[in-house]
Write an enzyme that holds these catalytic residues in place. Structure first.
Site, PDB file in Angstrom:
ATOM      1  N   ARG A 127       3.778   4.636  20.951  1.00  0.00           N
ATOM      2  CA  ARG A 127       3.428   3.320  20.361  1.00  0.00           C
ATOM      3  C   ARG A 127       1.778   3.242  20.743  1.00  0.00           C
ATOM      4  O   ARG A 127       1.071   2.544  19.755  1.00  0.00           O
ATOM      5  CB  ARG A 127       4.143   2.167  21.079  1.00  0.00           C
ATOM      6  CG  ARG A 127       3.816   0.879  20.707  1.00  0.00           C
ATOM      7  CD  ARG A 127       4.769  -0.269  20.730  1.00  0.00           C
ATOM      8  NE  ARG A 127       5.498  -0.228  21.914  1.00  0.00           N
ATOM      9  CZ  ARG A 127       5.080  -0.739  23.119  1.00  0.00           C
ATOM     10  NH1 ARG A 127       3.789  -1.290  23.430  1.00  0.00           N
ATOM     11  NH2 ARG A 127       5.760  -0.459  24.072  1.00  0.00           N
ATOM     12  N   ASP A 129      -9.909  -5.206   0.713  1.00  0.00           N
ATOM     13  CA  ASP A 129      -8.854  -4.368   0.382  1.00  0.00           C
ATOM     14  C   ASP A 129      -9.235  -3.169  -0.605  1.00  0.00           C
ATOM     15  O   ASP A 129      -9.400  -3.568  -1.671  1.00  0.00           O
ATOM     16  CB  ASP A 129      -7.620  -5.224  -0.126  1.00  0.00           C
ATOM     17  CG  ASP A 129      -6.256  -4.274  -0.264  1.00  0.00           C
ATOM     18  OD1 ASP A 129      -6.380  -3.288  -0.594  1.00  0.00           O
ATOM     19  OD2 ASP A 129      -5.124  -4.936  -0.414  1.00  0.00           O
TER      20      ASP A 129
HETATM   21  C1  LIG Z   1       0.795  -1.741  -1.903  1.00  0.00           C
HETATM   22  C2  LIG Z   1      -0.513  -2.555  -1.540  1.00  0.00           C
HETATM   23  C3  LIG Z   1      -0.678  -3.423  -0.324  1.00  0.00           C
HETATM   24  C4  LIG Z   1       0.646  -3.384   0.443  1.00  0.00           C
HETATM   25  O1  LIG Z   1       0.678  -2.146   1.292  1.00  0.00           O
HETATM   26  P1  LIG Z   1       2.101  -1.644   1.792  1.00  0.00           P
HETATM   27  O2  LIG Z   1       1.900  -0.231   2.166  1.00  0.00           O
HETATM   28  O3  LIG Z   1       3.394  -1.586   0.572  1.00  0.00           O
HETATM   29  O4  LIG Z   1       2.480  -2.592   2.660  1.00  0.00           O
HETATM   30  C5  LIG Z   1      -1.568  -4.017  -0.148  1.00  0.00           C
HETATM   31  N1  LIG Z   1      -2.704  -4.457  -0.909  1.00  0.00           N
HETATM   32  C6  LIG Z   1      -2.656  -3.516  -2.190  1.00  0.00           C
HETATM   33  C7  LIG Z   1      -3.780  -3.674  -3.113  1.00  0.00           C
HETATM   34  C8  LIG Z   1      -1.692  -2.740  -2.423  1.00  0.00           C
HETATM   35  O5  LIG Z   1      -1.624  -2.064  -3.576  1.00  0.00           O
END
Ligand SMILES: *Cc1c(COP(=O)(O)O)cnc(C)c1O
Length: 373
Positions: free
Chosen positions: A47, A171
């Protein structure tokens, strides 16, 4: 070093004891303590750290040009860690077209905990400026975005964030470090769902945060990782590293294929609109041209007619699988409005396409046949 070379060589050292060129999967949850009280490779318990996870954290930090990466069990767990690192009364600014799970976390998990948030259209910098407060700690950016594939200027948004002492988090899931390096644009933190292009084969779940500075915020993120325990399994880390080795070459093909598909769709009379930053008609084209080295593998299309025509089209396709997610070798198509439900910003006639690594002519033939029926 160029990113193709980095993707192949980062964290790559043949095993000292066996000579194995490819890393082993270290499934052990625990590690032996040495007589001197230490641990020979620094790992104590999976972990808190594991060799496979350490490898991907090192590689991701290098790919994004950051100083440290922290891996999580999913992209959503990585996002959660960023908000958990804040305190009640802190304020977040997020885009209206953020990944819908990100906005749901703010509304359904963090609002009851006293985290404040404003959701604004980030193509309009003035509305971002108006939303900023002295308590703003995070300006969350997502570009290109879902489902209209909109593009925003990371450098300008980072500057706005810094003007009130907030961090700019990007992101970077859709662009990947191959096409876009947010830390170089002035962002402080990059978030990834490694489930998508980084893994690249639709067979793992993972997330990561990469920080420019190794600072006290990273300490909080590591606390969430190690104490919270939302960590990726050694096998998922191994699959992710394997995926990353070919990432730059896959992204090139995703971009080429998406450009071909977008230009075909934009001339078809069965189509109302195509949203792809590589098209000159796209409102974010100029920013994308400056900020990205390629326009990515994601596009969306508005089918002439409405919801029924859009859904019917997906049933006539043979090479595009009807499924959510993106970034794998296979092309996927999805009706976002019915997936996201009533909160959706997706037009009812919109289909989102993750263009895969098939031959683009085959994809175009399939789309043409389905549109012409
Ligand atoms: C898929 C996605 C997420 C979430 O990620 P997971 O791995 O499904 O939890 C967040 N941001 C974007 C732009 C995504 O495409």
């Amino acid at each position: 070093m160029r990113i193709e070379t980095l993707a192949v060589h980062a964290g790559h050292t043949p095993d000292l004891t066996t000579g194995a060129v490819t890393p082993a999967i270290q499934l052990s949850s625990t590690f032996e303590r040495d007589p001197d009280g230490g641990y020979r490779a620094g790992h104590v318990y999976t972990r808190t750290s594991n060799p496979n996870r350490a490898a991907i954290e090192q590689v991701l930090a290098q790919l994004e040009g950051g100083s440290v990466a922290v891996a999580y069990a999913s992209g959503s767990a990585a996002t959660l860690a960023v908000f958990q690192a804040l305190r009640p009364g802190d304020h977040v600014v997020a885009p209206t077209d953020a990944y819908f799970g990100t906005l749901r976390q703010l509304r359904e998990i963090f609002a009851p905990w006293g985290l404040e948030a404003d959701v604004v259209d980030m193509t309009d910098l003035e509305s971002v400026r108006r939303a900023l407060r002295p308590t703003t700690k995070i300006v969350w950016v997502e570009t290109p975005s879902n489902p209209l594939v909109r593009v925003v200027d990371i450098a300008q948004l980072a500057e706005l964030a810094h003007s009130v002492g907030a961090r700019c988090v990007v992101d970077n899931t859709w662009a990947t470090p191959v096409l876009q390096r947010p830390l170089h644009e002035g962002a402080d933190l990059v978030m990834h769902s490694t489930t998508k292009y980084l893994g690249g084969h639709s067979d793992l779940l993972g997330g990561a945060l990469v920080s420019r500075a190794n600072d006290d915020f990273v300490e909080r993120l590591l606390l969430m990782q190690k104490l919270g325990g939302a960590v990726p399994s050694p096998f998922d880390c191994w699959l992710l590293l394997r995926g990353i080795r070919t990432l730059p070459w896959r992204m090139r093909a995703h971009c080429d294929n998406a450009a071909r598909v977008a230009s075909f769709l934009s001339t078809h009379r069965g189509v109302d609109a195509v949203h792809y930053p590589g098209l000159e008609s796209h409102p974010g084209h100029a920013i994308a041209r400056r900020q990205m080295s390629g326009f990515g593998g994601m596009l969306s299309v508005q089918v002439r007619g409405g919801r029924d025509e859009a859904l019917a089209l997906t049933y006539r396709l043979t090479l595009f699988t009807r499924a959510t997610s993106l970034g794998g070798t296979e092309s996927l198509i999805e009706h976002r409005a019915s997936v996201e439900g009533p909160v959706t910003l997706a037009p009812e006639n919109l289909l989102r396409i993750s263009v895969g690594l098939e031959h683009p002519d085959d994809l175009i033939d399939d789309l043409r046949a389905a549109l012409d029926t």
